[in-house]
Enzyme design. Structure first.
Site, short mmCIF file in Angstrom:
data_model
loop_
_atom_site.label_atom_id
_atom_site.label_comp_id
_atom_site.label_asym_id
_atom_site.label_seq_id
_atom_site.Cartn_x
_atom_site.Cartn_y
_atom_site.Cartn_z
N SER A 1 -9.55 0.56 -3.05
CA SER A 1 -10.15 0.15 -1.95
C SER A 1 -11.24 1.23 -1.78
O SER A 1 -10.74 2.39 -1.40
CB SER A 1 -9.39 -0.19 -0.61
OG SER A 1 -8.46 -1.14 -0.92
N GLU B 1 -12.78 4.71 2.52
CA GLU B 1 -11.50 5.27 2.42
C GLU B 1 -11.36 6.27 1.27
O GLU B 1 -10.64 7.36 1.62
CB GLU B 1 -10.65 4.00 1.92
CG GLU B 1 -9.10 4.52 2.00
CD GLU B 1 -8.25 3.62 1.11
OE1 GLU B 1 -8.21 4.05 -0.03
OE2 GLU B 1 -7.71 2.72 1.69
N ARG C 1 -4.01 4.27 7.09
CA ARG C 1 -5.36 5.03 6.27
C ARG C 1 -5.66 6.58 7.01
O ARG C 1 -6.74 6.89 6.69
CB ARG C 1 -6.25 4.34 5.62
CG ARG C 1 -5.97 3.34 5.01
CD ARG C 1 -5.13 3.52 3.76
NE ARG C 1 -5.22 2.39 2.73
CZ ARG C 1 -3.98 1.58 3.02
NH1 ARG C 1 -3.11 1.60 3.43
NH2 ARG C 1 -3.96 0.41 1.83
P1 FAD Z 1 -6.25 12.55 -4.91
O1 FAD Z 1 -7.33 11.69 -5.33
O2 FAD Z 1 -6.03 13.67 -6.17
O3 FAD Z 1 -6.61 13.42 -3.49
C1 FAD Z 1 -6.99 12.48 -2.51
C2 FAD Z 1 -7.41 13.70 -1.55
O4 FAD Z 1 -6.17 14.16 -0.88
C3 FAD Z 1 -8.40 14.64 -1.77
O5 FAD Z 1 -8.98 14.83 -0.57
C4 FAD Z 1 -7.37 15.71 -2.28
O6 FAD Z 1 -8.16 17.07 -2.06
C5 FAD Z 1 -6.15 15.47 -1.08
N1 FAD Z 1 -4.75 16.08 -1.69
C6 FAD Z 1 -4.42 15.81 -2.89
N2 FAD Z 1 -3.14 16.18 -3.13
C7 FAD Z 1 -2.98 17.19 -1.90
C8 FAD Z 1 -2.07 18.05 -1.59
N3 FAD Z 1 -1.05 18.40 -2.18
N4 FAD Z 1 -2.24 18.75 -0.33
C9 FAD Z 1 -3.43 18.39 0.39
N5 FAD Z 1 -4.27 17.72 0.01
C10 FAD Z 1 -4.34 17.01 -1.10
N6 FAD Z 1 -3.88 3.74 -1.63
C11 FAD Z 1 -2.89 2.95 -0.82
O7 FAD Z 1 -2.78 3.48 0.17
N7 FAD Z 1 -2.63 1.81 -1.09
C12 FAD Z 1 -2.89 0.98 -2.24
O8 FAD Z 1 -2.52 0.01 -2.35
C13 FAD Z 1 -3.77 1.73 -3.11
N8 FAD Z 1 -4.22 1.06 -4.47
C14 FAD Z 1 -4.67 1.56 -5.46
C15 FAD Z 1 -4.95 0.94 -6.46
C16 FAD Z 1 -5.84 1.87 -7.36
C17 FAD Z 1 -6.25 1.07 -8.76
C18 FAD Z 1 -6.25 3.03 -7.07
C19 FAD Z 1 -7.15 3.61 -8.25
C20 FAD Z 1 -6.06 3.66 -5.90
C21 FAD Z 1 -5.35 3.12 -4.88
N9 FAD Z 1 -5.15 3.65 -3.72
C22 FAD Z 1 -4.16 2.99 -2.85
C23 FAD Z 1 -5.52 4.86 -3.08
C24 FAD Z 1 -4.81 6.25 -4.02
O9 FAD Z 1 -3.91 5.72 -5.12
C25 FAD Z 1 -3.84 6.86 -2.98
O10 FAD Z 1 -4.71 7.27 -1.98
C26 FAD Z 1 -2.95 7.98 -3.49
O11 FAD Z 1 -2.18 8.80 -2.53
C27 FAD Z 1 -3.95 9.08 -3.90
O12 FAD Z 1 -3.25 10.15 -4.72
P2 FAD Z 1 -3.87 11.13 -5.67
O13 FAD Z 1 -2.84 12.22 -5.97
O14 FAD Z 1 -4.55 10.53 -6.68
O15 FAD Z 1 -4.62 11.76 -4.56
N1 EPU Z 2 -10.47 -11.01 0.25
C1 EPU Z 2 -11.35 -11.71 0.15
N2 EPU Z 2 -12.36 -11.39 -0.83
C2 EPU Z 2 -12.11 -10.18 -1.63
C3 EPU Z 2 -11.01 -9.48 -1.31
C4 EPU Z 2 -10.11 -10.01 -0.47
O1 EPU Z 2 -11.67 -12.74 0.76
O2 EPU Z 2 -12.76 -10.08 -2.52
C5 EPU Z 2 -9.68 -11.50 1.29
C6 EPU Z 2 -8.28 -12.06 0.79
O3 EPU Z 2 -8.47 -13.52 0.68
C7 EPU Z 2 -7.00 -11.68 1.88
C8 EPU Z 2 -7.65 -10.48 2.63
O4 EPU Z 2 -9.13 -10.33 2.18
O5 EPU Z 2 -7.31 -12.64 2.80
C9 EPU Z 2 -6.80 -9.21 2.31
O6 EPU Z 2 -6.95 -9.33 0.89
P1 EPU Z 2 -5.74 -8.16 0.13
O7 EPU Z 2 -4.43 -8.82 0.29
O8 EPU Z 2 -6.05 -8.25 -1.45
O9 EPU Z 2 -5.54 -7.01 0.70
P2 EPU Z 2 -6.90 -5.88 1.33
O10 EPU Z 2 -6.93 -6.01 2.92
O11 EPU Z 2 -8.12 -6.19 0.54
C10 EPU Z 2 -5.56 -3.86 1.67
C11 EPU Z 2 -5.37 -2.44 1.17
C12 EPU Z 2 -4.92 -2.24 -0.15
C13 EPU Z 2 -3.49 -2.88 -0.49
C14 EPU Z 2 -3.33 -4.39 0.04
C15 EPU Z 2 -2.25 -5.00 -0.02
C16 EPU Z 2 -6.93 -1.38 2.75
C17 EPU Z 2 -8.20 -0.57 2.67
N3 EPU Z 2 -6.62 -1.58 1.32
O12 EPU Z 2 -6.36 -4.40 0.71
O13 EPU Z 2 -4.92 -0.96 -0.57
O14 EPU Z 2 -3.04 -2.78 -1.87
O15 EPU Z 2 -4.15 -4.53 1.28
O16 EPU Z 2 -1.42 -4.60 1.03
O17 EPU Z 2 -6.09 -1.17 3.75
C18 EPU Z 2 -6.24 0.94 -1.10
O18 EPU Z 2 -6.00 1.40 -0.31
O19 EPU Z 2 -6.91 1.81 -2.13
C19 EPU Z 2 -5.70 -0.39 -1.73
C20 EPU Z 2 -5.86 -0.89 -2.79
#
Ligand code: FAD
Ligand code: EPU
Length: 343
Positions: free
Chosen positions: A242, A338, A168
């Site tokens: 997250s 994050e 991240r």
């Molecule tokens: P924005 O929110 O628009 O921007 C994020 C940051 O990047 C801001 O600081 C912005 O200024 C900067 N930025 C945006 N575009 C550019 C650019 N072109 N050049 C320079 N800076 C820029 N993330 C994960 O890693 N793994 C996950 O599994 C994951 N699951 C998610 C699930 C949900 C339901 C949600 C809502 C979010 C999740 N995220 C996850 C977080 C998010 O989706 C990612 O961080 C994604 O890459 C953000 O993209 P965005 O275009 O929406 O960025």
């Molecule tokens: N867990 C709990 N309670 C909760 C949530 C999770 O006990 O309420 C435990 C689960 O049981 C499991 C562990 O935590 O043992 C991990 O949970 P999960 O697999 O859901 O993943 P996470 O670590 O919570 C991370 C990323 C996610 C990504 C998933 C899958 C970060 C900060 N988050 O979540 O990314 O989708 O793994 O790889 O690293 C995001 O970055 O926005 C995001 C959603």
């Protein structure tokens, strides 16, 4: 002739951030090309405005109104740079929707990003925090990116090592923070059809369907199902995925904590460091499903903070602070956001 751009004043940002925060931007513009982006930057310089670039708004928390120019990046285009029997090099515009790019690749049989299915947002934001899920990170397929230097307005190419990717993390959250705008990203994808499905919940999903050797499409479908079973859909309830990073702690601290909390999960990062799930810590600190005014903790995933309706950025920050305090008190662990806090 530079292309004309349509700068709007006093724009509500709630449709442009998945947390649904009702902040107002003093100025707002949508750009579709690098030349439009340059015009927008020149406008901000001429008028001495702060600027921020917004993609899908899925990883930002507006803590207050934005006093400046918000540039919405919608630079599109997907181009195959090279294509061989084994692999494809693909370059995508920074304003392309990430999940649609994943679906396009899955459909064509280009493997490598299927585990990153359904992550909201744009291609250009993916390198910022080196998006990751289900055992894969952007860095695993990343080749290079192009960016616009805000100050000089030069276009530069950055290699994988120059991006300094971590968990991240990247150079864009550190030395280059607010200094550059990513305009395209180039990825190397595989045609070998050899997906990675080691992540426990992914493997379990495939096993429950009797699939032993999944295709990349089956992995993508499984990732989508697992995600939908626990992560809230921002169209239904505001959230940014997250809210905190999973903390990485020293092995000795992990071993000590295990004595009091034998079921604390942990994933080795190096010989001396262990990553622990923040969701587990937050749940054990009693916050899962709790509410503080309009801000709350998701009832299926405690790492996700949600907007129950009309929450302000300040309310979410307050809740985040309370959670950080509880986790620190119970486990001696600092949770780091994050999400990108914007003020
Ligand atoms: P924005 O929110 O628009 O921007 C994020 C940051 O990047 C801001 O600081 C912005 O200024 C900067 N930025 C945006 N575009 C550019 C650019 N072109 N050049 C320079 N800076 C820029 N993330 C994960 O890693 N793994 C996950 O599994 C994951 N699951 C998610 C699930 C949900 C339901 C949600 C809502 C979010 C999740 N995220 C996850 C977080 C998010 O989706 C990612 O961080 C994604 O890459 C953000 O993209 P965005 O275009 O929406 O960025
Ligand atoms: N867990 C709990 N309670 C909760 C949530 C999770 O006990 O309420 C435990 C689960 O049981 C499991 C562990 O935590 O043992 C991990 O949970 P999960 O697999 O859901 O993943 P996470 O670590 O919570 C991370 C990323 C996610 C990504 C998933 C899958 C970060 C900060 N988050 O979540 O990314 O989708 O793994 O790889 O690293 C995001 O970055 O926005 C995001 C959603």
């Amino acid at each position: 002739m530079p292309s004309p751009i349509d700068i709007k004043e006093k724009v509500y940002l709630s449709p442009y951030n998945t947390m649904g925060i009702q902040a107002v931007a003093d100025f707002f513009v949508e750009v579709h090309s690098v030349s439009e982006l340059k015009v927008a930057l020149r406008y901000s310089k001429t008028n001495a405005l702060r600027t921020m670039i917004l993609g899908g708004g899925s990883n930002v928390l507006f803590t207050t109104d934005f006093k400046g120019l918000v540039i919405l990046n919608r630079i599109e285009g997907v181009e195959i740079v090279s294509d061989s029997d084994q692999e494809v090099i693909l370059k995508a515009g920074a304003g392309e929707n990430w999940h649609e790019l994943v679906l396009y690749c899955v459909d064509k049989g280009y493997g490598g990003i299927e585990n990153l299915s359904l992550i909201p947002g744009t291609v250009g934001a993916a390198p910022i925090q080196n998006i990751g899920a289900y055992g894969v990170e952007l860095v695993d397929v990343f080749v290079e990116l192009e960016l616009l230097d805000r100050e000089s307005e030069d276009i530069r190419t950055l290699s994988k090592s120059e991006c300094n990717f971590g968990y991240r993390d990247s150079v864009f959250k550190r030395e280059l923070k607010d200094k550059v705008i990513i305009t395209s990203v180039t990825l190397k994808l595989s045609k070998s059809g050899n997906p990675n499905y080691e992540y426990a919940s992914l493997k379990q999903n495939l096993k429950s369907k009797g699939i032993d050797e999944p295709t990349i499409k089956q992995v993508s479908d499984a990732v989508i199902e697992v995600r939908q079973s626990k992560l809230p859909d921002p169209d239904e309830i505001g959230n940014t995925g997250s809210f905190f990073k999973n903390p990485v702690i020293p092995v000795f601290q992990y071993d000590e904590l295990k004595q009091t909390f034998p079921d604390l999960p942990g994933y080795p990062v190096t010989e001396r460091q262990v990553k622990v799930p923040a969701g587990w810590l937050i749940e054990k600190a009693g916050w899962k499903g709790k509410r503080n005014g309009n801000a709350g903790v998701h009832d299926k995933q405690a790492l996700v903070l949600v907007n129950h309706g009309n929450a302000t950025g300040e309310e979410l920050l307050e809740l985040a602070g309370l959670i950080q305090g509880s986790v620190k008190e119970k486990f001696e662990i600092n949770l780091i956001p994050e999400v990108n806090l914007i003020n």
